[in-house]
Design an enzyme around this catalytic site. Sequence first.
Site, mmCIF file in Angstrom:
data_model
loop_
_atom_site.group_PDB
_atom_site.id
_atom_site.type_symbol
_atom_site.label_atom_id
_atom_site.label_comp_id
_atom_site.label_asym_id
_atom_site.label_seq_id
_atom_site.Cartn_x
_atom_site.Cartn_y
_atom_site.Cartn_z
ATOM 1 C CG ASP A 189 -1.914 -1.129 1.229
ATOM 2 O OD1 ASP A 189 -2.244 -1.621 0.138
ATOM 3 O OD2 ASP A 189 -2.351 -1.536 2.321
ATOM 4 C CE LYS A 190 0.307 8.587 -1.086
ATOM 5 N NZ LYS A 190 -0.701 9.661 -1.281
#
Length: 324
Positions: free
Chosen positions: A139-140
């Site tokens: 995830d970011k």
Amino acid sequence: MTKQLKLSEIVPDHLFGKRLDQVLAEMFPDYSRSRIKEWILADAVSVNGAVQNKPREKVLGGEQIDILAELPEDERFEAQPIDLDIVYEDEHILVINKPAGLVVHPGAGNSDGTLLNALLHHCPGIAEVPRAGIIHRLDKDTTGLMVVAKTIPAQTHLVEAMQAREITREYEAVCHGAMTGGGTIDEPIGRHPTKRTHMAVSQSGKPATTHFRVMEKYRAHTRLRLRLETGRTHQIRVHMTYVNHPLVGDPVYAGRPRPPRKAGEHLLTVLRNFKRQALHAAMLRLAHPITLEILEWHAPIPQDMVELNAALRADTAEHGLDYV
């Protein structure tokens, strides 16, 4: 955009009586079985000059196989000079330590400035590999280790290893609540029924298994080590929320911050300023896709998590484990 691929080979005699899709998978091991089946069904495979679109058709040995297929390219994405923390690199694979804030693949709201853009700049030839060699994502705002394939053969073998659960990934995390011990969460994950950007435990979802153990107990939080068997979107974040121990700082699943009673100003400030999920991919172990050598990498937890653990440790020392 696509790139044209041409392959030609004679079927070895020892493959007599086998199905066409099985034969091609053995003859061209650099390409996945699913991709080979797609080529057969798309009329991209010829046997002795005649198109053969039946995967189950048997071969006799000695046939001339010709494949004229299309491979997707990621050239539509711009190569950008974005710094990468490279932990390991050879001609086949690349292992990076991803920082928080770096999106892995372009998408809605993130058309550039991603890991994929950085990979295209660092290794232009990777444009020939689907998804620029990215076989799994973080995830970011999750930090840590990722492996990237630089060639199609490496990608094919890594994807198969991932599907066979032969790649080991371990994470460090800090969650809300004082956990008493480790365990396993084996619950399927799918799209949230009403919040389409969220994931949730759902009996109609895909199987997902997360193992965890306690590394350190704090007054109202726990430091964990987790190992994934599967790689569902937001898996650790969703599973820990499901057992009522969401990750500190998770902007999607954790809800409002829950500091322990009578927490000091320093801890309150650290918790208030921790704006991402406290999750880090700390260890990656796999068999090299070409040499088959077992390789293992470790990435130390980032400074923001070091400071978070230190603040929670100091709060626990001040108040004791039993005071919440």
